[in-house]
Design a protein around this motif. Sequence first.
Motif, PDB file in Angstrom:
ATOM      1  N   GLU A   9     -12.887  -7.724  79.844  1.00 35.87           N
ATOM      2  CA  GLU A   9     -13.260  -9.137  80.018  1.00 35.87           C
ATOM      3  C   GLU A   9     -13.582  -9.796  78.675  1.00 35.87           C
ATOM      4  O   GLU A   9     -13.514 -11.012  78.550  1.00 35.87           O
ATOM      5  N   LEU A  10     -13.959  -8.973  77.703  1.00 34.25           N
ATOM      6  CA  LEU A  10     -14.319  -9.533  76.397  1.00 34.25           C
ATOM      7  C   LEU A  10     -13.119  -9.625  75.452  1.00 34.25           C
ATOM      8  O   LEU A  10     -13.223 -10.175  74.364  1.00 34.25           O
ATOM      9  N   LEU A 106     -34.402 -12.683  69.125  1.00 34.95           N
ATOM     10  CA  LEU A 106     -33.100 -12.751  68.458  1.00 34.95           C
ATOM     11  C   LEU A 106     -32.009 -11.982  69.215  1.00 34.95           C
ATOM     12  O   LEU A 106     -30.895 -12.488  69.391  1.00 34.95           O
ATOM     13  N   LEU A 107     -32.329 -10.769  69.673  1.00 39.16           N
ATOM     14  CA  LEU A 107     -31.277  -9.933  70.265  1.00 39.16           C
ATOM     15  C   LEU A 107     -30.787 -10.449  71.623  1.00 39.16           C
ATOM     16  O   LEU A 107     -29.572 -10.554  71.818  1.00 39.16           O
ATOM     17  N   PRO A 108     -31.673 -10.864  72.539  1.00 34.54           N
ATOM     18  CA  PRO A 108     -31.151 -11.466  73.778  1.00 34.54           C
ATOM     19  C   PRO A 108     -30.380 -12.757  73.502  1.00 34.54           C
ATOM     20  O   PRO A 108     -29.354 -13.035  74.133  1.00 34.54           O
ATOM     21  N   PHE A 109     -30.870 -13.543  72.545  1.00 35.11           N
ATOM     22  CA  PHE A 109     -30.183 -14.785  72.172  1.00 35.11           C
ATOM     23  C   PHE A 109     -28.763 -14.461  71.698  1.00 35.11           C
ATOM     24  O   PHE A 109     -27.780 -15.074  72.137  1.00 35.11           O
ATOM     25  N   LEU A 110     -28.636 -13.457  70.821  1.00 36.59           N
ATOM     26  CA  LEU A 110     -27.321 -13.072  70.306  1.00 36.59           C
ATOM     27  C   LEU A 110     -26.411 -12.537  71.421  1.00 36.59           C
ATOM     28  O   LEU A 110     -25.232 -12.867  71.474  1.00 36.59           O
ATOM     29  N   ARG A 111     -26.982 -11.730  72.282  1.00 38.19           N
ATOM     30  CA  ARG A 111     -26.175 -11.157  73.366  1.00 38.19           C
ATOM     31  C   ARG A 111     -25.587 -12.269  74.240  1.00 38.19           C
ATOM     32  O   ARG A 111     -24.393 -12.296  74.525  1.00 38.19           O
ATOM     33  N   ASN A 112     -26.446 -13.212  74.642  1.00 31.38           N
ATOM     34  CA  ASN A 112     -25.973 -14.291  75.514  1.00 31.38           C
ATOM     35  C   ASN A 112     -24.972 -15.182  74.788  1.00 31.38           C
ATOM     36  O   ASN A 112     -23.952 -15.581  75.347  1.00 31.38           O
ATOM     37  N   TRP A 113     -25.300 -15.475  73.536  1.00 31.85           N
ATOM     38  CA  TRP A 113     -24.425 -16.362  72.772  1.00 31.85           C
ATOM     39  C   TRP A 113     -23.063 -15.700  72.560  1.00 31.85           C
ATOM     40  O   TRP A 113     -22.023 -16.325  72.788  1.00 31.85           O
ATOM     41  N   LEU A 114     -23.076 -14.432  72.126  1.00 33.58           N
ATOM     42  CA  LEU A 114     -21.816 -13.734  71.849  1.00 33.58           C
ATOM     43  C   LEU A 114     -20.941 -13.662  73.099  1.00 33.58           C
ATOM     44  O   LEU A 114     -19.737 -13.943  73.043  1.00 33.58           O
ATOM     45  N   THR A 115     -21.537 -13.295  74.207  1.00 33.61           N
ATOM     46  CA  THR A 115     -20.760 -13.159  75.432  1.00 33.61           C
ATOM     47  C   THR A 115     -20.110 -14.496  75.803  1.00 33.61           C
ATOM     48  O   THR A 115     -18.910 -14.563  76.068  1.00 33.61           O
ATOM     49  N   ALA A 116     -20.908 -15.556  75.793  1.00 33.71           N
ATOM     50  CA  ALA A 116     -20.377 -16.877  76.177  1.00 33.71           C
ATOM     51  C   ALA A 116     -19.328 -17.356  75.177  1.00 33.71           C
ATOM     52  O   ALA A 116     -18.272 -17.885  75.559  1.00 33.71           O
ATOM     53  N   ARG A 123     -11.655 -16.917  73.202  1.00 31.19           N
ATOM     54  CA  ARG A 123     -10.470 -16.656  74.025  1.00 31.19           C
ATOM     55  C   ARG A 123      -9.444 -17.785  73.847  1.00 31.19           C
ATOM     56  O   ARG A 123      -8.247 -17.537  73.757  1.00 31.19           O
ATOM     57  N   ARG A 124      -9.929 -19.028  73.766  1.00 29.18           N
ATOM     58  CA  ARG A 124      -9.003 -20.149  73.520  1.00 29.18           C
ATOM     59  C   ARG A 124      -8.299 -19.956  72.184  1.00 29.18           C
ATOM     60  O   ARG A 124      -7.104 -20.203  72.058  1.00 29.18           O
ATOM     61  N   LEU A 125      -9.053 -19.488  71.189  1.00 28.36           N
ATOM     62  CA  LEU A 125      -8.459 -19.232  69.873  1.00 28.36           C
ATOM     63  C   LEU A 125      -7.429 -18.105  69.975  1.00 28.36           C
ATOM     64  O   LEU A 125      -6.329 -18.209  69.414  1.00 28.36           O
TER      65      LEU A 125
END
Length: 137
Positions: A9-10, A106-116, A123-125
Motif C-alpha cells: 500500500e505504501l 515527533l515520532l507519531p507526527f512523522l508516522r502519520n505525516w509520512l503515511t498520508a 503516489r501522484r508523483l
Amino acid sequence: MPILAWSKELSVGFEAIDDDHRKLIALFNDAHEAAKATAPREFVEKLLTELIEYTGWHFDHEEGLMEQHGYDMIESHKLEHRELADNANMLYVQYLGGDDTVPGVLLPFLRNWLTAHIMGSDRRLGDFLNGYRRREL
Ligand SMILES: [Fe+2]
C-alpha cells in the motif's frame, strides 16, 4: 515490533522513491524503538539526527526528480515537504535543548505525516514519473 511497516500500500510504483521510503521507514523504526526503550540520550539523539538528515536528503532527491521531469505539481509538493521539515526541525531543536518529551510527539507526527504523504502526494508523483518513462520509450 515496528510501528510503521513497509507494505504494498505504501508503494508509489517507482523504485527509486520506494527504496528511499523503505530506508526512511527503517530509520524511523530504529528511532522509535530506541525512544520507546528509553535508550541512552546520545543514542536516541544519534538516531533522530539520522532520521532528520535522511528525510532532508530524500526530499531533495524527490524534488530533483520533479524538476528533471517538469512535474506540474512541484510547488504544492515542495510546500508539503517544507512544512514537515520546519515542524520536524523545530521539535528536533527542542529535543537537543533538553526536552525529553519530544520523541513522544515527533515520532507519531512523522508516522502519520509520512503515511498520508506517501499514499497521496508521492503516489501522484510516482504515477507521473511512470507516465514520463512510458512516453520516453
Ligand atoms: Fe514527497
